[in-house]
Each structure stands twice: as C-alpha cells, then as structure tokens.
Design an enzyme around this catalytic site. Structure first.
Site, PDB file in Angstrom:
ATOM      1  N   ARG A  49       0.943  -1.219  -0.171  1.00 60.82           N
ATOM      2  CA  ARG A  49       0.013   0.089   0.094  1.00 60.82           C
ATOM      3  C   ARG A  49       0.854   1.396  -0.081  1.00 60.82           C
ATOM      4  NH1 ARG A  49      -1.541   1.447   4.713  1.00 60.82           N
ATOM      5  NH2 ARG A  49      -2.224  -0.415   5.474  1.00 60.82           N
ATOM      6  N   TYR A 101     -18.568  16.845 -13.847  1.00 61.32           N
ATOM      7  CA  TYR A 101     -18.769  15.342 -14.116  1.00 61.32           C
ATOM      8  C   TYR A 101     -19.769  15.166 -12.887  1.00 61.32           C
ATOM      9  CZ  TYR A 101     -18.104  10.422 -13.546  1.00 61.32           C
ATOM     10  OH  TYR A 101     -18.312   9.054 -13.778  1.00 61.32           O
ATOM     11  N   ASP A 173      -9.905  19.368 -12.559  1.00 67.91           N
ATOM     12  CA  ASP A 173      -9.960  17.957 -13.352  1.00 67.91           C
ATOM     13  C   ASP A 173      -9.586  18.144 -14.961  1.00 67.91           C
ATOM     14  OD1 ASP A 173     -11.006  15.819 -14.596  1.00 67.91           O
ATOM     15  OD2 ASP A 173     -12.576  15.464 -12.985  1.00 67.91           O
ATOM     16  N   LYS A 198     -10.016   7.410 -18.677  1.00 72.82           N
ATOM     17  CA  LYS A 198     -10.403   8.056 -20.140  1.00 72.82           C
ATOM     18  C   LYS A 198      -9.157   8.201 -20.947  1.00 72.82           C
ATOM     19  CE  LYS A 198     -14.016   8.299 -17.587  1.00 72.82           C
ATOM     20  NZ  LYS A 198     -14.581   9.466 -16.844  1.00 72.82           N
TER      21      LYS A 198
HETATM   22  C1  LIG Z   1     -14.938  10.019 -15.559  1.00 71.20           C
HETATM   23  C2  LIG Z   1     -14.605  11.029 -14.836  1.00 71.20           C
HETATM   24  C3  LIG Z   1     -14.499  11.197 -13.316  1.00 71.20           C
HETATM   25  C4  LIG Z   1     -14.585  10.004 -12.404  1.00 71.20           C
HETATM   26  O1  LIG Z   1     -13.402   9.199 -12.837  1.00 71.20           O
HETATM   27  P1  LIG Z   1     -13.735   7.327 -12.552  1.00 71.20           P
HETATM   28  O2  LIG Z   1     -12.367   7.059 -13.098  1.00 71.20           O
HETATM   29  O3  LIG Z   1     -14.751   6.859 -13.223  1.00 71.20           O
HETATM   30  O4  LIG Z   1     -13.652   7.150 -11.233  1.00 71.20           O
HETATM   31  C5  LIG Z   1     -14.061  12.460 -13.071  1.00 71.20           C
HETATM   32  N1  LIG Z   1     -13.950  13.656 -13.736  1.00 71.20           N
HETATM   33  C6  LIG Z   1     -14.099  13.371 -15.039  1.00 71.20           C
HETATM   34  C7  LIG Z   1     -13.966  14.820 -15.908  1.00 71.20           C
HETATM   35  C8  LIG Z   1     -14.602  12.211 -15.680  1.00 71.20           C
HETATM   36  O5  LIG Z   1     -14.928  12.176 -16.994  1.00 71.20           O
END
Ligand SMILES: *Cc1c(COP(=O)(O)O)cnc(C)c1O
Length: 383
Positions: A49, A101, A173, A198
């Site tokens: 961890r 999101y 983000d 993504k």
């Molecule tokens: C998908 C997404 C998230 C969340 O991420 P996960 O990997 O699904 O937990 C956060 N911010 C944006 C812009 C996203 O597209």
C-alpha cells in the site's frame, strides 16, 4: 539525450530499462509485501500500500507530463478526487464549477457535506461570481475544463489569480484535455486530477485515477493521505497506464484530427440544433481554448432537440458504441441525462443545457470516413 518533448517524456520518464535485467518494460511488481533482511533492515520497500515500484514509476511519469513535482495514483478518478478532498477539514468551504462530471457533484453533495465541508457552485466562466462565492472559510477552488458534457472552458490563469489573492488551493480536473493538450500546473493550478480511465488509459480496459502537484507541502500531505486512507490502485492497472501513456501523444493527435473533421460537418447539418466543441470558431470560448490549450481534444456534444431524436440517433449508430465513459480508441456515444448526469438535479441540468436531446460523442481513432458515414446514416434516421 534530450528528453524535453512530450512524447519522449511519455515513453522514457519512469520507463527506464529495469536495472536488474535490462527489461525495457517496467516490471509488474504484483506483490503485497517484501522480504526484509533482518529486523529494521530492508530495501525501502515494506508493504505494497505504501511502496510499489510499478506504481511509483507511473506516478513519476505522469508528474513529468503535467510538469509537477509528484504524482499519486488511485483506484479510480473518484478515489483520486476523494483523497484530494481529504486535504480539507470540517468547516472548510469549496467554490466549485456548476458544470462538472456528475459523479464529482454526487461525491461533494451526498457524501462530503456529511463531513462538515460546504460547497458553492458557480459558473467558473464568471470571475465576479467566483469572487462573490468566496468566504473566509474558502480553502479550495475546484474546476474542470473543458467541462462534461457542455464543453465550457475555465480561464485557468484567471482562477489562479483569484486563488492566489485569497490564499486558496486551486484544483483542476484535466480529464477531458489530457496533459497532451493542457497543463494546468503551468497555468497556476496547485493540483491536477485525472480519471485515467479515460484518455490516459485510453483503451477502455481499466478504472484508475491520478493526481499531480507542484507544491511540496501538498505533495507530502497527499502521500500521507494516499497511504493512510489507502485508495491505491493495483499494480497491474499502473502497468497498463505505463503502457498506454507511451501512445498518448499519437492517440490525442488522432482523436483531435478526427473531431476537427467531424465537428464542422455536424455544425452544418439541419438535424442538429447546436454543436459544442471548443475547436469550432463559433464556440464562445474558442480564443481562450487557443490560448490555454495546445489542441481541442476529441469530445463533442450535440443537441438533437428531443429524447426521441437522441434515441433514433444512438440506435442507428454502428461504429459509435452507446456507453458511458470516454477517451478510448473506440468511438463512444453517451446520453448524459440518462447516463453520466443522472445524479444532477433536473433544474440544474436544464440551466446548464443538459437536455433530453443532448448527446455526447467521444470521437475515437478509427478511420474518420467510417465515423462520418456512421454519423450521416444516424442523422438520416432522425429525419
Ligand atoms: C470519469 C470522470 C471522473 C471519474 O473518474 P472514474 O475513473 O470514473 O472514477 C471524474 N472526472 C471526469 C471529468 C470524468 O470524466
């Protein structure tokens, strides 16, 4: 050797040949613990961890791509966001973008408010609105750009100015742009977050999150939180990210080239009421996109006018697959109201333009002629 270029860094930083064997690929350390020589004597690796070399190499790689000093990987994008929010304490206030999101909104609204954090959502395009929302308790400005799914931009230099003035952290983000097209830390942000599920992962085969910072104190605290709260990823997902990131530059170029071909075609089609893509000169923030991004990315949202039209369109597509998520090599189509943004209240959705007829395209890297044929056929099905 010069290692300054983005693609070079993606392929080489943290991806040096293995010292023991010369393996050109970072080994997968699929282990939970490490043998210690004697009590109190070990190689710096005690428990996975806390320390895992596959994860460390990926964190180093992403930190370099974002031009930060440290990176921290997590089991998902939301685990990354949740861990970043643990930098705060009860009583702290956050000014967040109103157009984010859906899962981030749900985490803030349904869970973190139970722990004494409070949130005010604002239109991050409006400097005065941000300033008006700040209180003496405000410790963080949190934004996403381009936003999901309306493709609105936040002027990151402007928000950084406001954050500096008020001594708050600034968190971005960066999932939609990827570090290939946008580097928020170089524009004044303190923390950048990715859902690596993504574009970073890029092949729709993992769920993963990662954070980078250029601030020593934040890095020390995030490292502590990552270990103490334990939302770490498994080593195999880190290994997959290391493999995927080697092609991030070529993939992003192709995502964008395909989107830049498709967006103008959509904009001129009579069945489409509106196209949201920062690469179109008609996008209200096209100039800002040119200033703070080095490309416009592969995400396009379109307004088809009704749920019925959205259904006909998505049913008729065959190269684009209907599904949540984005950023993979394969083209995906998503219906935000019923899929990713179900947890956003109706009034909020309507205010933002997230209507029943809104459809979001994640343009993949297939041959663009095939993608266009698919879209033409699906649009014909609406008429
Ligand atoms: C998908 C997404 C998230 C969340 O991420 P996960 O990997 O699904 O937990 C956060 N911010 C944006 C812009 C996203 O597209």
């Amino acid at each position: 050797m010069s290692k300054d270029g983005f693609a070079t860094k993606a392929i080489h930083i943290g991806q040096e040949p293995d010292e023991l064997t010369g393996a050109v690929t970072v080994p997968l350390y699929q282990t939970s613990t490490y043998a210690q020589e004697e009590i109190g004597k070990h190689k710096g690796y005690e428990y996975a961890r806390t320390q895992n070399l596959t994860r460390f190499q990926w964190e180093k790689n992403l930190a370099a791509l974002e031009e930060g000093i440290a990176g921290f990987a997590f089991g998902s994008g939301l685990a990354a966001i949740d861990s970043v929010m643990k930098l705060l304490r009860a009583g702290d206030h956050v000014v967040m973008a109103e157009d984010m999101y859906g899962g981030t909104f749900r985490l803030f609204d349904k869970i973190l408010t139970n722990f004494g954090l409070s949130f005010t959502s604002v239109d991050m395009r409006d400097e005065q609105a941000i300033r008006n929302a700040i209180t003496p308790a405000t410790k963080m400005l949190y934004t996403e750009t381009p936003t999901n799914p309306m493709m609105n931009l936040t002027d990151l230099r402007m928000v950084a100015r406001v954050a500096k003035e008020h001594g708050t952290m600034m968190v971005v983000d960066n999932t939609f742009a990827s570090p290939y097209f946008q580097k928020p830390l170089t524009l004044g942000a303190d923390i950048v977050i990715h859902s690596a599920t993504k574009y970073l992962g890029g092949h729709s085969d993992l769920v993963h999150g990662i954070v980078a910072t250029n601030n020593e104190e934040i890095a020390t605290r995030l490292k502590f939180i990552q270990n103490a709260a334990g939302a770490i990823p498994g080593p195999f997902d880190c290994w997959l990210c290391l493999r995927s990131v080697k092609t991030l530059a070529v993939r992003m170029k192709q995502h964008e080239a395909n989107a830049m071909t498709i967006a103008p075609v959509l904009a001129h089609h009579p069945a489409i009421k509106a196209v949201y893509y920062p690469g179109l000169p008609t996008h209200p923030q096209h100039n800002l996109a040119k200033e703070q991004m080095s490309g416009f990315g592969g995400m396009i949202s379109i307004e088809l006018g009704s749920l019925e039209a959205a259904k006909k369109f998505t049913n008729a597509l065959s190269v684009f697959t209907l599904g949540e998520s984005l950023g993979g090599v394969e083209s995906l189509v998503c219906h935000p109201v019923s899929m990713t943004h179900g947890s956003v209240p109706v009034e909020q959705r309507q205010k933002l333009g997230i209507t029943d007829g809104l459809v979001r395209l994640s343009v993949g890297i297939e041959d663009v002629e095939d993608l266009l044929d698919d879209i033409y056929a699906a649009l014909a099905a609406i008429a």
